[in-house]
Design a protein around this motif. Structure first.
Motif, mmCIF file in Angstrom:
data_model
loop_
_atom_site.group_PDB
_atom_site.id
_atom_site.type_symbol
_atom_site.label_atom_id
_atom_site.label_comp_id
_atom_site.label_asym_id
_atom_site.label_seq_id
_atom_site.Cartn_x
_atom_site.Cartn_y
_atom_site.Cartn_z
ATOM 1 N N SER A 230 0.888 -1.267 0.134
ATOM 2 C CA SER A 230 -0.060 0.049 0.049
ATOM 3 C C SER A 230 0.835 1.180 0.045
ATOM 4 C CB SER A 230 -0.918 -0.056 1.156
ATOM 5 O OG SER A 230 -1.707 1.086 1.334
ATOM 6 N N MET B 288 -5.646 8.053 1.586
ATOM 7 C CA MET B 288 -5.471 6.510 1.936
ATOM 8 C C MET B 288 -7.139 6.075 1.742
ATOM 9 S SD MET B 288 -2.362 5.533 4.034
ATOM 10 C CE MET B 288 -2.459 4.028 3.743
ATOM 11 N N ALA C 95 -6.224 -5.405 1.701
ATOM 12 C CA ALA C 95 -5.684 -3.882 1.286
ATOM 13 C C ALA C 95 -6.500 -2.824 2.386
ATOM 14 C CB ALA C 95 -5.761 -3.523 0.015
ATOM 15 N N LYS D 59 -4.881 -0.068 5.204
ATOM 16 C CA LYS D 59 -4.971 1.212 4.989
ATOM 17 C C LYS D 59 -5.619 1.680 6.729
ATOM 18 C CE LYS D 59 -5.511 1.590 -0.014
ATOM 19 N NZ LYS D 59 -6.310 1.772 -0.898
#
Length: 250
Positions: free
Chosen positions: A25, A117, A229, A233
């Motif tokens: 990421s 993000m 993912a 985050k």
């Protein structure tokens, strides 16, 4: 400056988390740069020392991606040229500002990157790329990313995601391959500039790199899906909020 065993352990551990997050990421430097400052390094020295870990982490990631058969060396080198030019200028600029201004920029960058993000990513198409896909606007964007990366580096992976997702519309797997290669290439001259000016503490940087290289290697092996993912985050944002509060409250 003497380092305790607990501080060395913290550098390795946080480096591992940061390396893992950086490859899959973005935002690992939001953890490592404030950590170095919390351990007593002046902001400019922390900024330079953090580059040691990023370079070695990127070496580990690029090597692992190549062994996995994922490589875009030719296109990555083309995109690295303007990024290198930008990073040298950005690193020089970083050494001109005061520690107070640098800390203010750091807090602002972390806050903006945290919001970025959480923004939804556009729908992308997996397709082969060629040099014809690299537009002048993309080269200009790479120069801008290089300037930011040379100056601060915090959250630079988010900029890569925004540019490569939205301008090339490639998938996350391809973004990560390009990202780690370009960061490795442009970070070398930036690190050299910090070393030349005496803004690197090698003991701190190498311990951080031990963890970050392990985290980067593991990240390449992990087949990260959308849900995975997402939790990375959210975890990163939670830690960033804590760091910002710590910086603001002193």
């Amino acid at each position: 400056m003497d380092m305790t065993f607990q501080e060395g352990l913290a550098l390795v551990a946080i480096g591992g988390v940061a390396g893992f997050i950086n490859v899959l990421s973005a935002g690992g430097s939001m953890l490592t740069l404030p950590l170095l400052m919390f351990l007593g390094l002046p902001p400019q020295v922390a900024n330079g020392t953090n580059r040691v870990s990023i370079v070695l982490q990127s070496v580990a990631a690029v090597g692992s991606f190549r062994r996995e058969g994922a490589s875009h060396v030719g296109l990555s080198l083309r995109l690295s040229v303007p990024a290198v030019a930008g990073s040298v200028f950005g690193a020089w600029l970083a050494m001109q500002v005061s520690d107070t201004l640098f800390e203010a920029i750091l807090i602002s960058a972390m806050a903006v990157a945290s919001v970025a993000m959480l923004l939804p990513q556009p729908r992308v198409d997996t397709r082969p790329l060629s040099s014809q896909d690299l537009s002048p606007a993309l080269y200009l964007a790479m120069f801008g990313i290089g300037v930011y990366g040379g100056f601060l580096q915090v959250g630079v992976g988010i900029l890569f995601m925004a540019v490569l997702y939205r301008m090339l519309r490639i998938d996350l797997a391809q973004v990560n391959v390009f990202k780690v290669f370009i960061i490795l290439v442009y970070m070398l001259p930036a690190l050299g500039l910090f070393v030349y000016h005496g803004h690197v503490r090698w003991g701190y940087g190498l311990l951080l790199a031990v963890g970050s290289m392990a985290g980067a290697w593991l990240a390449v092996k992990v087949n990260m899906g959308p849900r995975g993912a997402a939790w990375i985050k959210w975890l990163t944002v939670a830690v960033i909020v804590t760091i910002i509060l710590r910086l603001l409250l002193g």
